[in-house]
Design a protein around this motif. Structure first.
Motif, PDB file in Angstrom:
ATOM      1  N   GLN A  77       0.827  -1.205   0.000  1.00 32.26           N
ATOM      2  CA  GLN A  77       0.000   0.000   0.000  1.00 32.26           C
ATOM      3  C   GLN A  77       0.863   1.258   0.000  1.00 32.26           C
ATOM      4  O   GLN A  77       1.898   1.312   0.651  1.00 32.26           O
ATOM      5  CB  GLN A  77      -0.865   0.059   1.259  1.00 32.26           C
ATOM      6  CG  GLN A  77      -1.881  -1.028   1.393  1.00 32.26           C
ATOM      7  CD  GLN A  77      -2.553  -0.978   2.746  1.00 32.26           C
ATOM      8  OE1 GLN A  77      -1.903  -1.119   3.766  1.00 32.26           O
ATOM      9  NE2 GLN A  77      -3.866  -0.772   2.748  1.00 32.26           N
ATOM     10  N   THR A  78       0.378   2.279  -0.699  1.00 27.95           N
ATOM     11  CA  THR A  78       0.911   3.626  -0.553  1.00 27.95           C
ATOM     12  C   THR A  78       0.082   4.297   0.539  1.00 27.95           C
ATOM     13  O   THR A  78      -0.913   3.729   1.006  1.00 27.95           O
ATOM     14  CB  THR A  78       0.785   4.415  -1.870  1.00 27.95           C
ATOM     15  OG1 THR A  78      -0.607   4.507  -2.208  1.00 27.95           O
ATOM     16  CG2 THR A  78       1.552   3.747  -3.002  1.00 27.95           C
ATOM     17  N   ARG A  87      -5.383  -2.524  -0.958  1.00 31.04           N
ATOM     18  CA  ARG A  87      -4.066  -3.174  -0.938  1.00 31.04           C
ATOM     19  C   ARG A  87      -3.830  -3.880  -2.270  1.00 31.04           C
ATOM     20  O   ARG A  87      -4.745  -4.461  -2.842  1.00 31.04           O
ATOM     21  CB  ARG A  87      -3.977  -4.179   0.198  1.00 31.04           C
ATOM     22  CG  ARG A  87      -2.634  -4.898   0.286  1.00 31.04           C
ATOM     23  CD  ARG A  87      -2.602  -5.871   1.445  1.00 31.04           C
ATOM     24  NE  ARG A  87      -3.000  -5.247   2.668  1.00 31.04           N
ATOM     25  CZ  ARG A  87      -2.162  -4.767   3.590  1.00 31.04           C
ATOM     26  NH1 ARG A  87      -0.876  -4.864   3.412  1.00 31.04           N
ATOM     27  NH2 ARG A  87      -2.618  -4.205   4.691  1.00 31.04           N
ATOM     28  N   LEU A  88      -2.575  -3.849  -2.715  1.00 33.61           N
ATOM     29  CA  LEU A  88      -2.176  -4.583  -3.908  1.00 33.61           C
ATOM     30  C   LEU A  88      -1.627  -5.934  -3.459  1.00 33.61           C
ATOM     31  O   LEU A  88      -0.758  -5.995  -2.598  1.00 33.61           O
ATOM     32  CB  LEU A  88      -1.098  -3.819  -4.677  1.00 33.61           C
ATOM     33  CG  LEU A  88      -0.574  -4.508  -5.925  1.00 33.61           C
ATOM     34  CD1 LEU A  88      -1.653  -4.575  -7.005  1.00 33.61           C
ATOM     35  CD2 LEU A  88       0.657  -3.799  -6.456  1.00 33.61           C
ATOM     36  N   THR A  89      -2.162  -7.001  -4.031  1.00 31.47           N
ATOM     37  CA  THR A  89      -1.694  -8.344  -3.697  1.00 31.47           C
ATOM     38  C   THR A  89      -1.361  -9.107  -4.969  1.00 31.47           C
ATOM     39  O   THR A  89      -1.804  -8.730  -6.061  1.00 31.47           O
ATOM     40  CB  THR A  89      -2.764  -9.143  -2.909  1.00 31.47           C
ATOM     41  OG1 THR A  89      -3.901  -9.343  -3.746  1.00 31.47           O
ATOM     42  CG2 THR A  89      -3.176  -8.424  -1.642  1.00 31.47           C
ATOM     43  N   ASP A  90      -0.615 -10.178  -4.802  1.00 32.34           N
ATOM     44  CA  ASP A  90      -0.402 -11.064  -5.944  1.00 32.34           C
ATOM     45  C   ASP A  90      -1.544 -12.068  -5.969  1.00 32.34           C
ATOM     46  O   ASP A  90      -2.496 -11.956  -5.202  1.00 32.34           O
ATOM     47  CB  ASP A  90       0.974 -11.743  -5.883  1.00 32.34           C
ATOM     48  CG  ASP A  90       1.091 -12.729  -4.737  1.00 32.34           C
ATOM     49  OD1 ASP A  90       0.139 -12.876  -3.949  1.00 32.34           O
ATOM     50  OD2 ASP A  90       2.159 -13.366  -4.622  1.00 32.34           O
ATOM     51  N   VAL A 140      -7.366  -5.187  -3.603  1.00 32.77           N
ATOM     52  CA  VAL A 140      -8.374  -5.739  -2.707  1.00 32.77           C
ATOM     53  C   VAL A 140      -8.703  -4.735  -1.615  1.00 32.77           C
ATOM     54  O   VAL A 140      -7.894  -3.877  -1.270  1.00 32.77           O
ATOM     55  CB  VAL A 140      -7.902  -7.079  -2.079  1.00 32.77           C
ATOM     56  CG1 VAL A 140      -7.682  -8.129  -3.158  1.00 32.77           C
ATOM     57  CG2 VAL A 140      -6.667  -6.896  -1.246  1.00 32.77           C
ATOM     58  N   SER A 141      -9.893  -4.867  -1.077  1.00 33.57           N
ATOM     59  CA  SER A 141     -10.335  -4.029   0.021  1.00 33.57           C
ATOM     60  C   SER A 141      -9.815  -4.605   1.341  1.00 33.57           C
ATOM     61  O   SER A 141      -9.869  -5.812   1.542  1.00 33.57           O
ATOM     62  CB  SER A 141     -11.872  -3.968   0.046  1.00 33.57           C
ATOM     63  OG  SER A 141     -12.303  -3.160   1.094  1.00 33.57           O
ATOM     64  N   THR A 142      -9.328  -3.743   2.214  1.00 29.93           N
ATOM     65  CA  THR A 142      -8.830  -4.204   3.515  1.00 29.93           C
ATOM     66  C   THR A 142      -9.813  -3.898   4.632  1.00 29.93           C
ATOM     67  O   THR A 142      -9.470  -4.022   5.796  1.00 29.93           O
ATOM     68  CB  THR A 142      -7.464  -3.569   3.831  1.00 29.93           C
ATOM     69  OG1 THR A 142      -7.597  -2.155   3.850  1.00 29.93           O
ATOM     70  CG2 THR A 142      -6.422  -3.980   2.805  1.00 29.93           C
TER      71      THR A 142
END
Length: 143
Positions: A77-78, A87-90, A140-142
């Protein structure tokens, strides 16, 4: 043996939430670009913005890329992404590898500047951006 049911995939943040995050990101990047450009001008002793224009553009491309790649790699995350609970996930839900973060950054430029990425999200089955679809990453939403 008790087999637990598979957990549902994390929710994808809404388009307007992602757009608001992009606007916040642009405001934050103003400061990053300002400091990086000041450093460039100081080190090169350039007197105006047209001096070393291509070198300046390459430098800013590198600095902005370093900001995004480090943030995505270290925490996914930035600061704006943390604020908007994105969040960016693989593909497995972990942090993306460095090479995916770099390629995602490079691909995001043409998709974002043309608006194609936002338009793509209306037709994508998971509402993801094209760079995420191509690389197997997800926003994705956290919450």
């Amino acid at each position: 043996m008790n087999a637990s049911p598979p957990s549902p995939p994390p929710a994808t943040p809404g388009r307007w939430r992602r757009f608001a995050c992009m606007l916040y990101e642009a405001i934050l990047l103003f400061g990053v670009v300002f400091v990086a450009d000041y450093l460039f001008d100081t080190l090169t002793q350039s007197k105006h913005a047209l001096m070393l224009r291509h070198e300046r553009q390459a430098w800013l491309f590198f600095v902005i890329g370093a900001y995004f790649v480090l943030c995505w790699r270290l925490g996914g995350q930035t600061l704006p992404m943390k604020t908007w609970n994105i969040r960016l996930t693989d593909g497995n839900g972990g942090r993306p590898p460095v090479w995916k973060a770099i390629v995602r950054y490079v691909l995001a430029w043409p998709f974002t500047l043309t608006g194609f990425g936002f338009l793509w999200s209306f037709f994508d089955r998971d509402r993801q951006f094209p760079q995420d679809r191509l690389l197997g990453t997800r926003l994705v939403s956290t919450r």
